[in-house]
Design an enzyme around this catalytic site. Sequence first.
Site, PDB file in Angstrom:
ATOM      1  N   LYS A 121       0.816  -1.217   0.000  1.00 24.73           N
ATOM      2  CA  LYS A 121       0.000   0.000   0.000  1.00 24.73           C
ATOM      3  C   LYS A 121       0.850   1.269   0.000  1.00 24.73           C
ATOM      4  O   LYS A 121       0.328   2.352  -0.283  1.00 24.73           O
ATOM      5  CB  LYS A 121      -0.963  -0.013   1.179  1.00 24.73           C
ATOM      6  CG  LYS A 121      -2.028  -1.087   1.033  1.00 24.73           C
ATOM      7  CD  LYS A 121      -3.105  -0.986   2.094  1.00 24.73           C
ATOM      8  CE  LYS A 121      -4.240  -1.954   1.853  1.00 24.73           C
ATOM      9  NZ  LYS A 121      -3.909  -3.356   2.158  1.00 24.73           N
TER      10      LYS A 121
HETATM   11  C1  LIG Z   1      -4.584  -4.475   1.627  1.00 26.14           C
HETATM   12  C2  LIG Z   1      -3.832  -5.754   1.567  1.00 26.14           C
HETATM   13  C3  LIG Z   1      -4.208  -6.808   0.690  1.00 26.14           C
HETATM   14  C4  LIG Z   1      -5.456  -6.737  -0.167  1.00 26.14           C
HETATM   15  O1  LIG Z   1      -5.341  -5.828  -1.229  1.00 26.14           O
HETATM   16  P1  LIG Z   1      -6.631  -5.375  -2.037  1.00 26.14           P
HETATM   17  O2  LIG Z   1      -6.154  -4.343  -2.991  1.00 26.14           O
HETATM   18  O3  LIG Z   1      -7.579  -4.796  -1.002  1.00 26.14           O
HETATM   19  O4  LIG Z   1      -7.217  -6.566  -2.701  1.00 26.14           O
HETATM   20  C5  LIG Z   1      -3.416  -7.936   0.618  1.00 26.14           C
HETATM   21  N1  LIG Z   1      -2.316  -8.065   1.390  1.00 26.14           N
HETATM   22  C6  LIG Z   1      -1.934  -7.095   2.253  1.00 26.14           C
HETATM   23  C7  LIG Z   1      -0.744  -7.316   3.088  1.00 26.14           C
HETATM   24  C8  LIG Z   1      -2.673  -5.897   2.373  1.00 26.14           C
HETATM   25  O5  LIG Z   1      -2.288  -4.950   3.243  1.00 26.14           O
END
Ligand SMILES: *Cc1c(COP(=O)(O)O)cnc(C)c1O
Length: 441
Positions: free
Chosen positions: A107
């Site tokens: 993210k």
């Molecule tokens: C947010 C997150 C996900 C999921 O991602 P999406 O874009 O919501 O499908 C998967 N793994 C981790 C570690 C995350 O923080």
Amino acid sequence: MKFYSTNKQSPPVSFKEAAINGQAPDKGLYFPEYIPQLDVAFIKNIETYSNEEIAYRVIAPYVGDEMSEETLRRIVAETVNFPIPLVPVSDTISSLELFHGPTLAFKDIGARFMSRCLREAVGGPGDVTIGGHEKKGEVTVLVATSGDTGGAVANGFYGVEGVNVVILYPSGKVSPVQEKQLTTLGGNVVALEVTGTFDDCQAMVKQAFMDQDLRAARFLTSANSINVARWLPQQFYYFFAYKQWKDKTTPPVLSVPSGNFGNICAGILAMQSGLPVSHFIAACNVNDIVSDYLRTQVLTPKEAVPTLSNAMDVGNPSNFVRILEIFQHQFPALSQHLSSATITDSETSATIKYLLDTFNYLADPHGAVGYLALERYLAAHPDEKGIFLETAHPVKFPDAVEQITGQPLDIPAAVQSIMTLEKKSILLRPEFAALKDFLLQ
Ligand SMILES: *Cc1c(COP(=O)(O)O)cnc(C)c1O
């Protein structure tokens, strides 16, 4: 480039306006009016381009002339300034490690890009007129987090002029590393520690966006994954993966640990822009309503249940509507490119142990879900090879990982230093009135 709302009841807007609004007023998600096509020679020669250049070429058609080339190039360079290596795990499977950024989760890419775009859009302190709003002063980014989003957003917006960040998180329900990432920055980042659940936090934030008094007093925006400025830059690392992919004649199968489906949806968008991909796998834990959809063509939201891969505990993935939009709601096209897998917690644990014992590779629970989903697909498609996205560093989920491996984790230096900093949070009752009082004070 304009962005329309998937509900088609709000007018199309520019990139900056979409970034400021987050969600469209009709509660739809913004979607580009067309999907840009990348130059075939660029893809063919991708190994000769820097990551900055690749990222710039991918995002430029979406931003258009709303920013100068110089500004967009600077933002892109600041977004991708850490390694994103493709690491071979077995003969047929590699891991795309997306956890080398400041908060150790994928993210970071979206949050860093979005925060810098928002700074450009609001132009620092002073008057702001966007999307019909006119507000004196500053923008407040309000976000509820179950863990990873808060840290990435806090870090991405830290020190950004003209933007204040207010993060709500459920007390006692985020991991120690995640809590430190939220609460130790200070400055323009305030952490509200809510004595309730993540759902309480999210409900309070939703109510704030609808409250007339707050809207009159503060210019509020959100930083969750439906924002185009967070969603679109997630395409970057799919191109970085292909740049590092050795056998260009056999495009990779991509397995993406999925919760809200923003990440995989960005990958599918990249493919539709010209990136060679053999197939996508939505790797899910037991919160798998998309697996049901692929079987029945009906999307039925379910209450989320807690799992080891808790960032994917989503019962109604917001971004799935964008996948439908990419394929123009044509199920045959969608099901040709996308399949899904459901991985239980016991399979996740067994996979973490297997990867460590067999390949000396330490995966976090989300990455393990991605690996196993890919391994199953390749067993049925023996001529193919693939990549799973390792979306977080195992140290963010120490309880799950240490219990399985029986070994204490090596703590990266970046984490060691924040663990000694003092937590600064404001305790809040899980009630909207408490949030409103705080925001109006
Ligand atoms: C947010 C997150 C996900 C999921 O991602 P999406 O874009 O919501 O499908 C998967 N793994 C981790 C570690 C995350 O923080």
